[in-house]
Design a protein around this motif. Structure first.
Motif, short mmCIF file in Angstrom:
data_model
loop_
_atom_site.label_atom_id
_atom_site.label_comp_id
_atom_site.label_asym_id
_atom_site.label_seq_id
_atom_site.Cartn_x
_atom_site.Cartn_y
_atom_site.Cartn_z
N UNK A 88 -4.78 6.51 -0.78
CA UNK A 88 -5.77 7.21 0.05
C UNK A 88 -5.22 7.41 1.46
N UNK A 89 -4.65 6.36 2.02
CA UNK A 89 -4.10 6.44 3.38
C UNK A 89 -2.91 7.39 3.43
N UNK A 90 -2.07 7.36 2.41
CA UNK A 90 -0.91 8.25 2.40
C UNK A 90 -1.34 9.71 2.31
N UNK A 91 -2.33 9.99 1.50
CA UNK A 91 -2.82 11.37 1.39
C UNK A 91 -3.41 11.83 2.73
N UNK A 92 -4.17 10.96 3.38
CA UNK A 92 -4.76 11.31 4.67
C UNK A 92 -3.67 11.54 5.72
N UNK A 94 -0.63 12.62 5.07
CA UNK A 94 -0.02 13.90 4.72
C UNK A 94 -0.88 15.08 5.18
N UNK A 95 -2.19 14.88 5.21
CA UNK A 95 -3.12 15.91 5.67
C UNK A 95 -3.34 15.86 7.19
N UNK A 96 -2.61 14.96 7.85
CA UNK A 96 -2.68 14.79 9.31
C UNK A 96 -4.10 14.49 9.79
N UNK A 97 -4.77 13.58 9.07
CA UNK A 97 -6.14 13.22 9.41
C UNK A 97 -6.19 12.12 10.46
N UNK A 98 -5.07 11.47 10.73
CA UNK A 98 -4.99 10.46 11.79
C UNK A 98 -3.59 10.49 12.37
N UNK A 99 -3.47 9.96 13.59
CA UNK A 99 -2.17 9.87 14.24
C UNK A 99 -1.55 8.49 14.07
N UNK A 100 -2.42 7.45 14.10
CA UNK A 100 -1.98 6.06 14.01
C UNK A 100 -2.85 5.34 13.00
N UNK A 101 -2.34 4.20 12.52
CA UNK A 101 -3.04 3.45 11.49
C UNK A 101 -3.06 1.98 11.87
N UNK A 117 2.26 0.60 0.90
CA UNK A 117 2.29 1.79 1.75
C UNK A 117 3.63 2.49 1.66
N UNK A 118 3.64 3.78 1.40
CA UNK A 118 4.90 4.52 1.46
C UNK A 118 5.49 4.44 2.87
N UNK A 120 6.64 6.58 5.01
CA UNK A 120 6.14 7.51 6.02
C UNK A 120 4.80 7.05 6.59
N UNK A 121 3.95 6.52 5.73
CA UNK A 121 2.65 6.03 6.19
C UNK A 121 2.81 4.72 6.93
N UNK A 122 3.69 3.85 6.46
CA UNK A 122 3.93 2.57 7.13
C UNK A 122 4.42 2.78 8.56
N UNK A 123 5.13 3.87 8.81
CA UNK A 123 5.61 4.15 10.17
C UNK A 123 4.46 4.49 11.13
#
Length: 155
Positions: A88-92, A94-101, A117-118, A120-123
């Motif tokens: 879910x976080x990775x898809x979000x 990819x859709x640029x729904x957030x800048x930071x996590x 976490x993939x 790209x998302x972990x970064x």
């Protein structure tokens, strides 16, 4: 999901439930976006397993012994939930729904989530807290976080 393109998304999770929050400023309040529940995590291990353990036979002697599963069924459900949240976080992302996590979870589940976490998302992760805050509402969670959730860029 509401609040697209938020500055920060914060997932507050344990092995059976999670809440997703958004923060628009580093010192501001949290807004709840969505809840997630993993119903199987609430079951006892014996309710998750339908068969008896297998039997093993040693090379010497008579009789056998019961083989215990190498992974507890509850652990398998926690892994699945961590994978679901990571997707879910990775898809979000990819859709640029957030800048930071931000990730908030008890140590064992935080490790599972991190592992799933993939790259790209972990970064995007700027905050990790190893606590179980799933029983708190948005204000209760915010009160237990650092004053600044993320660094604001210099302008």
């Amino acid at each position: 999901m509401p609040n697209p393109n938020s500055k920060l998304w914060l997932i507050v999770a344990d092995a059976g439930r999670a809440a997703l929050y958004a923060a628009e400023s580093s010192r501001g309040p949290l807004t709840e976006i969505q809840d997630f529940i993993e119903p199987n995590s609430r079951l006892l291990d014996q309710d998750l397993v339908t068969d008896r353990p297998g039997r093993g036979f040693g090379s010497a002697g008579q009789g056998g012994h019961t083989l215990e599963p190498s992974t507890q069924p509850g652990d398998v459900e926690a892994e699945r939930f961590a994978k679901r949240l990571a997707e879910i976080l990775d898809q979000a992302r990819a859709e640029q729904r957030f800048e930071m996590l931000g990730l908030v979870a008890p140590p064992a589940f935080l490790g599972l989530l991190r592992k799933r976490l993939p790259d790209e998302t972990a970064r995007q992760v700027v905050l990790e807290i190893d606590k179980d805050l799933t029983r708190h509402d948005a204000d209760g969670v915010r009160a237990r976080l650092p004053e600044r959730l993320f660094k604001t860029p210099l302008r």
